[in-house]
Design an enzyme around this catalytic site. Structure first.
Site, PDB file in Angstrom:
ATOM      1  N   ASP A 248      24.501  -0.079  65.967  1.00  0.00           N
ATOM      2  CA  ASP A 248      24.942   1.221  65.472  1.00  0.00           C
ATOM      3  C   ASP A 248      26.429   1.355  65.804  1.00  0.00           C
ATOM      4  O   ASP A 248      26.963   0.591  66.613  1.00  0.00           O
ATOM      5  CB  ASP A 248      24.120   2.317  66.163  1.00  0.00           C
ATOM      6  N   ASP A 687      22.062   4.055  70.346  1.00  0.00           N
ATOM      7  CA  ASP A 687      22.093   5.062  71.400  1.00  0.00           C
ATOM      8  C   ASP A 687      21.374   6.355  71.028  1.00  0.00           C
ATOM      9  O   ASP A 687      21.248   7.248  71.862  1.00  0.00           O
ATOM     10  CB  ASP A 687      23.546   5.415  71.756  1.00  0.00           C
ATOM     11  N   ASP A 691      18.169   5.323  65.887  1.00  0.00           N
ATOM     12  CA  ASP A 691      18.211   3.868  66.097  1.00  0.00           C
ATOM     13  C   ASP A 691      16.896   3.311  66.630  1.00  0.00           C
ATOM     14  O   ASP A 691      16.775   2.097  66.818  1.00  0.00           O
ATOM     15  CB  ASP A 691      19.334   3.506  67.088  1.00  0.00           C
TER      16      ASP A 691
END
Length: 1021
Positions: A248, A687, A691
């Site tokens: 990400d 995070d 995700d």
């Protein structure tokens, strides 16, 4: 739901979704007067709601009371296991209990992940079991044949088995049955081929490895007081085999700590700050950033930045300190910052002592907007269920003025809407719709009279995107009373509906009012890169790891962030796949959905084909590297069944891949595709809650404990505080764990094969009589005491090179990616070494003792003495083999290796002294002290057998290191010469080792070093 002291409550949902920010919870307005127990005596309400489901963020229901129906939303729902804040108590009705609660509905078994080495180890076990069955069958068949011929014409061939007076086991008349019983005996006897204790030893080693990872001070983040945490020990060795990292961006590569840095208001750009991406772009272009910054024709000097407010990095004297009142578009500027102060879901918290206001926001972006409005004179101060109070600083009178706006409706943000709006009534009586959202949806909703400075705003947004900033468009609309009443009635009717199309009705109502907006401008916030991210990505790229970034940002923003963090590099060819093209855009405006989908998919396929043609085949020598950049719309078509393999074929040939505007589902689908098709180890880093799917799909999920909460960490296999820790986690701990586990397993099979083959050879020597060569206790303690601790020490402490050299030579990591140390060639080589050692041990011992007078009366050695001699040689050989395999000796390894041999002799002393009449010591009674220790032959045979058995391996290892060195062998040799840490030597070894296909994958510094060496050689020539 009703609470005391405050009609708005806050809820912390850390235990549910891992998010630490507070969420607003509020009762229905019609129930606000229910404040005491006695008031509920005559309350009769009927609540209708949806069936139990796992969605934490939606709730559909209605409450019927006093003949009217009121809609219920997630704002009225308190979920089990959440924590109530800012109120003393509440009154409420229980909707779901037990397994019907959303917490229990979300309670699923975590995905089962096993490392590729463990799966391969299972195949080796099956191979050994097959070998065990084959030799057991072979021995049983031969035993049956020989048993049948034992008693012929009254002559006894194997007289010592007494076939003439025996039970069924040696009866020549029942040879077939005797052969079957021998098969059972052989299966139990040869079971030592199967290292059952290997699984226990591996678990112990992995737990200790995980402890070392957790305790590494180099991966401890002091600011957040968070160490690295290996949440599972099953995947330690996988950390050393990662081929592709899927990451990400927001909160992973960046800090997710937004700072308001620039804005565009009424077509004028404000803000003089310089972003990290702009600095990287300037370095890339070879230009310097001026100390002075120009905005149009207005040239201003740099502003003093001595006072810094978290979330606010805006510098522009034209509108700071109340100077906006002198700007020509001051009314638009005022409405712009009023919108920022009102259109949000933040919660103000006032310090009783200082009376300073801080904010709890659902996202860092919202906090940055509210802080920016406060710093520029529009302070969001209080909010209730029906109102919002803003303290505006009047530049003319230099005093604050409170403005109380009535909050009529809040149209919340969602990933599909990409915008949020509020409807408020100003003190002057004007009803306003205030809206902010992504440019892709907001510009379409502008009124023809509200686009006066649209062109300038679009240009500024593109410039902000080029600078790596996140942008939002701000607009508003004035509503008349009649229009608002019609909307409110339609909106409330949709909210009270409990039908399946409730969401569609709400969206239709909202869509009808969020139109004909008047443009105010756009915001730009910076999400700074985490410390050390460019260096980390550079090192990982040098290690040959392919890096994919899956982000929801615009393509321009993602590309510039890619350059800033070294994901994209100067000279790298960019292959861009996008549907933002004039013909596709025109078709989207005029064509039907089926025609649009067909044309879009064909365009994506054509772009993928063109990209594949650009990349030279592996056989062609080329140092050109490629990057693939694809937007979310194109990715939708690229992931379809008939296109995904071509897309992946292109992607895996690129050093870097960026997927823009990708949804959480697309992130998970891309991860699954890479994992299932390439069959290589994938690692996902994220995070946030969006995700989680990606982390669970990947072979290894790494969660970063950042500003978006802890949900990614809760779903991860390893938790780290900063992305840069990934460098040490993979290149150091990953490499060590892979090497340790690989060598440990190979050695385990080697020592068991060595032991098992000596049993088989003695069985064959004794015509498969079923008599073991060793005492029962010798058999039982081989894997438990005499050879167990050295292999555990190897798995925990061994290092081929130090941590510093692992980082200096990142190419070393490819040994794990290519699985060099645990290939079938290497595994079978260790097993063959075990077979050879067993053959040498057996025949040397038999030859030395078979015809040699050993006892005082001239008799040869008995089975008891021969078994101890062979066993002594096996213990010495396998432990000395361990000593030859260790690269990094510690005092613990010395104690375990030589201590295991010493324990064998101590065991012989103690065990051999126990009276055999109790049937305890049996064949070991009075063997060592009385027979073997005084005999010089015993010690000479042990010494000779150990040396003769280890010479072949030592010779092979010497030749391999000298003439066919592996990469770690080269580093070890340079370390021995004291040159390993010389940068020039490091560059030379790395460039020689790297193949042309790997050249296309390496980081910017490695490519620069390689080019420098090439130029140096040309100059020398």
């Amino acid at each position: 739901m009703e609470g005391y002291q405050s009609r708005r409550r806050n809820k912390e949902t850390t235990n549910l979704d891992g998010e630490t920010n507070l969420k607003i919870k509020q009762a229905l307005e019609v129930t606000l007067d229910l404040q005491e127990d006695t008031m509920f005596r005559n309350v009769r309400q009927l609540i209708k709601c949806e069936d139990p489901n796992a969605n934490l963020y939606s709730f559909v229901g209605t409450m019927e009371w006093k003949g009217r129906r009121y809609p219920l939303s997630p704002q009225q729902l308190l979920l089990r296991d959440s924590k109530l804040r800012n109120t003393d108590y509440i009154y409420g009705a229980v909707i779901f209990t037990g397994h019907d609660t959303k917490l229990m509905q979300n309670a699923t078994d975590p995905p089962s992940k096993r490392s590729k080495i463990e799966k391969k180890m299972d195949k080796i076990i099956y191979l050994l079991m097959s070998c065990l069955l084959i030799i057991a069958l072979l021995g049983s068949v031969l035993f049956g044949i020989w048993t049948k011929e034992d008693l012929r014409d009254g002559e006894l061939k194997r007289w010592y088995l007494r076939p003439d007076a025996t039970s069924i086991y040696y009866d020549p008349k029942q040879a077939a049955l005797a052969s079957f019983f021998h098969l059972l005996t052989a299966l139990m006897l040869y079971s030592y081929f199967i290292p059952i204790s290997l699984y226990i030893s591996i678990e112990m080693v992995k737990i200790l490895q995980a402890l070392f990872i957790n305790q590494d001070i180099e991966m401890y983040h002091e600011e957040s007081d968070k160490p690295t945490h290996a949440r599972t020990s099953n995947l330690n060795e996988e950390l050393g085999m990662v081929d592709t990292i899927l990451s990400d961006k927001t909160g992973t590569l960046t800090c997710n700590m937004m700072e308001f840095i620039k804005c565009s208001i009424a077509g004028t750009a404000y803000g003089q700050g310089v972003t990290e991406v702009e600095r990287a772009m300037a370095m890339r272009k070879g230009t310097r950033l001026n100390a002075e910054i120009e905005n149009g024709n207005h040239k201003v000097e740099k502003v003093d930045d001595s006072r810094h407010v978290k979330g606010f990095n805006f510098k522009d004297p034209r509108i700071m300190d109340g100077n906006w009142i002198r700007e020509p578009n001051r009314d638009v500027i005022r409405d712009f910052f009023r919108l920022l102060a009102i259109c949000h879901t933040c919660i103000p918290e006032i310090d009783d002592e200082t009376e300073k206001v801080s904010y709890e926001a659902e996202s860092p972006d919202e906090a940055a907007f509210v802080i920016a409005a406060r710093e520029l004179g529009f302070e969001f101060y209080k909010r209730s269920q029906t109102s919002i109070i803003v303290r505006e600083w009047d530049p003319s009178w230099n005093v604050p003025e409170e403005r109380k706006c009535e909050l009529l409706n809040m149209l919340e943000f969602s990933s599909s809407r990409k915008r949020m709006s509020v409807i408020v009534k100003e003190p002057e009586g004007r009803i306003l719709l205030l809206s902010k959202g992504a440019d892709s949806v907001m510009f379409k909703r502008l009124a023809p009279t509200g686009i006066f400075f649209e062109e300038e705003t679009r240009r500024h947004i593109n410039e902000y995107a080029d600078s790596g900033l996140r942008t939002l468009v701000l607009a508003y609309r004035v509503l008349d009373e009649k229009e608002y009443r019609e909307f409110n009635e339609k909106f409330n009717t949709a909210k009270t509906s409990v039908s399946a199309d409730r969401d569609e009705k709400i969206e239709a109502a909202v869509d009808s009012i969020e139109r004909d907006l008047l443009l105010l401008g756009a915001t730009a916030v910076e999400d700074k890169l985490q410390k050390g991210v460019p260096k980390c990505i550079d090192k990982l790229a040098q290690a040959g790891i392919k890096i994919w970034v899956l982000t929801g940002d615009k393509m321009e923003t993602a590309i510039n962030i890619g350059f800033a963090c070294s994901l994209l590099r100067q000279g790298m060819t960019q292959i861009i796949i996008t549907l933002e093209q004039p013909d596709i855009i025109a078709l989207e405006k005029n064509g039907d959905k089926q025609t649009i989908a067909k044309a879009s998919k064909q365009r994506v396929m054509d772009q993928i084909e063109d990209g594949i043609k650009q990349i030279p085949p592996p056989s062609q020598v080329s140092t050109e590297s490629f990057a693939l950049i694809i937007d979310g719309k194109s990715l939708t078509y690229a992931l379809e069944d008939d296109a995904k393999f071509k897309f992946l074929d292109l992607a895996v040939k690129c050093a870097s891949v960026i997927c823009c505007r990708s949804s959480p589902k697309q992130k998970a689908l891309v991860t699954r595709l890479v994992k299932q098709v390439t069959h290589k180890v994938t690692l996902a880093v994220g995070d946030g809650a969006n995700d989680v799917g990606m982390l669970q799909e990947a072979d290894i999920g790494v969660g970063i404990s950042g500003a978006e909460g802890m949900q990614a960490v809760m779903a991860s296999d390893v938790a780290i505080a900063q992305f840069c820790f990934l460098e040490r986690l993979l290149l150091v701990h990953g490499h060590w764990c892979y090497r340790r586990i690989s060598v440990m397993i190979c050695y385990f099979f080697y020592k068991n094969v060595t032991f098992g083959v000596t049993l088989f050879l003695y069985e064959a020597f004794a015509s498969f009589s079923g008599k073991p060569a060793y005492n029962d206790w010798f058999l039982s303690l081989y894997n438990v005491i005499f050879t167990s601790l050295p292999v555990i020490a190897l798995g925990v402490f061994d290092q081929d090179v130090s941590a510093r050299l692992c980082l200096q030579y990142p190419e070393l990591y490819q040994e794990g990616v290519q699985n060099i140390l645990f290939s079938w060639h290497r595994i079978l080589g260790w097993m063959l070494n075990g077979v050879m050692n067993a053959i040498l041990i057996f025949f040397f011992c038999i030859t030395a003792f078979e015809d040699q007078a050993f006892r005082s009366n001239g008799q040869i050695a008995g089975l008891d003495a021969l078994g101890v001699v062979m066993y002594t040689c096996v213990v010495w050989v396998v432990n000395c083999q361990m000593a030859l395999s260790v690269n990094y000796f510690t005092i613990i390894q010395h104690i375990f290796i030589w201590g295991s041999i010493a324990v064998w002799y101590l065991f012989l002393l103690a065990y051999g002294a126990i009276d055999h009449l109790g049937s305890f010591s049996n064949t070991a009674y009075m063997v060592f002290i009385e027979q073997l220790a005084p005999a010089l032959l015993y010690w000479l045979v042990t010494l000779f057998v150990v040396i003769a058995t280890l010479v072949p391996y030592f010779s092979y290892a010497t030749i391999q290191i000298r003439f066919f060195p592996m990469f770690h062998n080269k580093i070890q040799w340079k370390r021995y010469l004291g040159k390993a840490e010389d940068p020039e030597v490091a560059r030379q070894i790395s460039s020689q080792h790297r193949t042309s296909s790997q050249q296309r994958m390496v980081g910017i510094s490695a490519r620069r070093d390689g080019k420098a060496m090439q130029i140096t050689r040309e100059i020398d020539l």
